[in-house]
Design an enzyme around this catalytic site. Structure first.
Site, mmCIF file in Angstrom:
data_model
loop_
_atom_site.group_PDB
_atom_site.id
_atom_site.type_symbol
_atom_site.label_atom_id
_atom_site.label_comp_id
_atom_site.label_asym_id
_atom_site.label_seq_id
_atom_site.Cartn_x
_atom_site.Cartn_y
_atom_site.Cartn_z
ATOM 1 N N CYS A 90 -73.743 -6.528 100.734
ATOM 2 C CA CYS A 90 -73.679 -7.618 99.757
ATOM 3 C C CYS A 90 -75.056 -7.870 99.141
ATOM 4 O O CYS A 90 -76.016 -8.124 99.857
ATOM 5 C CB CYS A 90 -73.169 -8.893 100.436
ATOM 6 S SG CYS A 90 -73.251 -10.329 99.352
ATOM 7 N N HIS A 136 -72.390 -15.588 103.974
ATOM 8 C CA HIS A 136 -71.494 -14.724 103.204
ATOM 9 C C HIS A 136 -70.031 -15.172 103.285
ATOM 10 O O HIS A 136 -69.276 -15.069 102.318
ATOM 11 C CB HIS A 136 -71.614 -13.282 103.726
ATOM 12 C CG HIS A 136 -70.807 -12.285 102.973
ATOM 13 N ND1 HIS A 136 -71.290 -11.649 101.848
ATOM 14 C CD2 HIS A 136 -69.540 -11.829 103.151
ATOM 15 C CE1 HIS A 136 -70.356 -10.833 101.380
ATOM 16 N NE2 HIS A 136 -69.282 -10.922 102.151
ATOM 17 N N ASN A 176 -66.689 -18.843 89.173
ATOM 18 C CA ASN A 176 -65.408 -18.146 89.235
ATOM 19 C C ASN A 176 -65.138 -17.916 90.703
ATOM 20 O O ASN A 176 -65.990 -17.383 91.402
ATOM 21 C CB ASN A 176 -65.480 -16.777 88.553
ATOM 22 C CG ASN A 176 -65.697 -16.883 87.062
ATOM 23 O OD1 ASN A 176 -65.294 -17.869 86.436
ATOM 24 N ND2 ASN A 176 -66.332 -15.893 86.486
ATOM 25 N N HIS A 187 -69.413 -13.060 98.137
ATOM 26 C CA HIS A 187 -70.391 -14.070 98.568
ATOM 27 C C HIS A 187 -70.287 -15.327 97.680
ATOM 28 O O HIS A 187 -70.183 -15.204 96.465
ATOM 29 C CB HIS A 187 -71.803 -13.472 98.451
ATOM 30 C CG HIS A 187 -72.828 -14.245 99.178
ATOM 31 N ND1 HIS A 187 -73.448 -13.798 100.334
ATOM 32 C CD2 HIS A 187 -73.354 -15.468 98.940
ATOM 33 C CE1 HIS A 187 -74.293 -14.710 100.753
ATOM 34 N NE2 HIS A 187 -74.259 -15.735 99.922
ATOM 35 N N HIS A 189 -70.902 -17.794 95.193
ATOM 36 C CA HIS A 189 -71.917 -17.860 94.132
ATOM 37 C C HIS A 189 -71.285 -18.296 92.822
ATOM 38 O O HIS A 189 -70.070 -18.232 92.654
ATOM 39 C CB HIS A 189 -72.596 -16.495 93.946
ATOM 40 C CG HIS A 189 -71.725 -15.474 93.253
ATOM 41 N ND1 HIS A 189 -70.657 -14.857 93.872
ATOM 42 C CD2 HIS A 189 -71.744 -14.984 91.987
ATOM 43 C CE1 HIS A 189 -70.077 -14.015 93.034
ATOM 44 N NE2 HIS A 189 -70.706 -14.081 91.868
ATOM 45 N N GLN A 191 -72.494 -18.864 88.349
ATOM 46 C CA GLN A 191 -73.338 -18.282 87.314
ATOM 47 C C GLN A 191 -73.788 -19.365 86.344
ATOM 48 O O GLN A 191 -73.175 -20.422 86.250
ATOM 49 C CB GLN A 191 -72.571 -17.208 86.549
ATOM 50 C CG GLN A 191 -72.075 -16.112 87.459
ATOM 51 C CD GLN A 191 -71.335 -15.047 86.679
ATOM 52 O OE1 GLN A 191 -71.925 -14.337 85.886
ATOM 53 N NE2 GLN A 191 -70.048 -14.950 86.907
HETATM 54 ZN ZN LIG Z 1 -73.201 -11.872 101.089
#
Ligand SMILES: [Zn+2]
Length: 366
Positions: A90, A136, A176, A187, A189, A191
């Site tokens: 990742c 993660h 998203n 993972h 996250h 944007q």
């Molecule tokens: Zn990760």
């Protein structure tokens, strides 16, 4: 010293121990910016990116569709981007045991960096990745309120920073979630897109707000939230500083709009009471989203994004910052696809009445 360090105190923060955010800005091996946001003021982030990276190839351009007057970003280099790597590769996990990721440090709280495969770059704007946690296997809904507050502080700081970028007209912080939405990295996250133009959606809202002011003298956003509160049937949560509701004409099966009660144009204009309450309300809404389709359903895919006023426009203060959250899932095993009417004509067909969606979102309260 490779990077440089800034101390930053958010709106209303007085420097109380534990309420500071430490911001450390550095560069990745190919020159991209990386920013750590840490909740502890004694954290040191001086790890150097050891990867032999080629300079970033960014060939994105924007084109304007003459029939619709809308901008399109063309970014052919994105075809080569990382696509569902195994968990041990990742790129958003911290670097450890010689495995080098986008984050050189062996740990982080929140990290933001320039996307290696941007849809917008250089004089066509900028794309950033926001890593919500180093864990993660977590998700936004599993964060603590303190972690959400740090993410909110990072969004706020990035909005303020990007507003100084000469090419940037509008900043969109979004997440998203789920492979059904097209997420290519598991993972947790989000944007940030910093657009070099005002987006079509925002143009439409600004036009509607102007027409509303001309015909009624009122503010469209204030009047819409007030009407939802007066009606009540679509209210999901009513906090001290925020109101969450399913809009009267929701486009998606489950869609929630979250407005601060004191209208502000963007995240940097929120006051401390609103900032402090947001994590609690937002976590509750996200957790309800995950309960919508029963205990055995996989996590609900969603898109969540902040609508903020563009920079350098007239009557900027009349725009209302708000968050829009929706899922494309309509039942435990059915997704809403954008087909002929939606994709071809921008006319949405919603199978779930907004009043029923709001009732369901109240029923699954924790
Ligand atoms: Zn990760």
């Amino acid at each position: 010293m490779f990077g440089y360090v800034e101390w930053w105190f958010g709106a209303g923060r007085t420097g109380d121990k534990g309420l500071t955010v430490k911001k450390t800005t550095t560069r990745l091996a190919d020159g991209r910016e990386l920013i750590y946001y840490d909740s502890r003021d004694d954290t040191v982030r001086d790890a150097v990116d050891q990867r032999p990276l080629d300079p970033m190839a960014s060939a994105s351009e924007t084109r304007r569709d003459p029939l619709l007057g809308e901008h399109i970003a063309v970014a052919s280099h994105r075809q080569a981007r990382t696509y569902h790597p195994p968990a041990d590769q990742c790129p958003l996990c911290p670097s450890h045991d010689g495995r080098l990721s986008e984050i050189p440090d062996s740990d982080y709280d929140v990290a933001v960096f320039e996307n290696r495969f941007p849809s917008l770059s250089g004089d066509t704007g900028r794309c950033e990745v926001v890593c919500f946690t180093s864990d993660h296997d977590s998700s936004f809904a599993a964060l603590t309120p303190a972690q959400v507050r740090l993410v909110l502080d990072a969004w706020t700081d990035r909005t303020a920073d990007l507003s100084q970028h000469p090419a940037v007209k509008q900043v969109y912080c979004f997440e998203n979630r789920g492979k059904e939405i097209g997420v290519t990295l598991d993972h947790p996250h989000g944007q940030i897109y910093a657009y070099p133009f005002i987006t079509p959606r925002t143009e439409q809202m600004l036009r509607a707000a102007e027409q509303h002011r001309e015909s009624t003298g009122g503010n469209l956003f204030d009047d819409t939230v007030e009407a939802e509160r007066a009606d009540g049937r679509r209210i999901v949560l009513d906090g001290e500083h925020w109101t969450a509701f399913v809009p009267y004409a929701a486009h998606w099966p489950y869609e929630v709009h979250l407005y601060p009660k004191r209208r502000v144009p963007d995240l940097p204009a929120l006051d401390e009471p609103a900032l402090a309450e947001f994590p609690h309300l937002y976590l509750e809404i996200l957790r309800r989203f995950d309960r919508l389709f029963g205990p055995d359903a996989p996590p609900t895919p969603y898109v969540a994004g902040w609508h903020q006023a563009p920079f350098g426009i007239d009557r900027r203060s009349e725009f209302a910052l708000h968050l829009e959250l929706f899922t494309i899932r309509r039942t435990a095993d059915k997704l809403k696809f954008l087909a002929g009417s939606e994709s071809g004509m921008d006319v949405f067909i919603n199978d779930v009445p907004p009043e029923a969606a709001a009732q369901r979102l109240r029923d699954v309260a924790s």
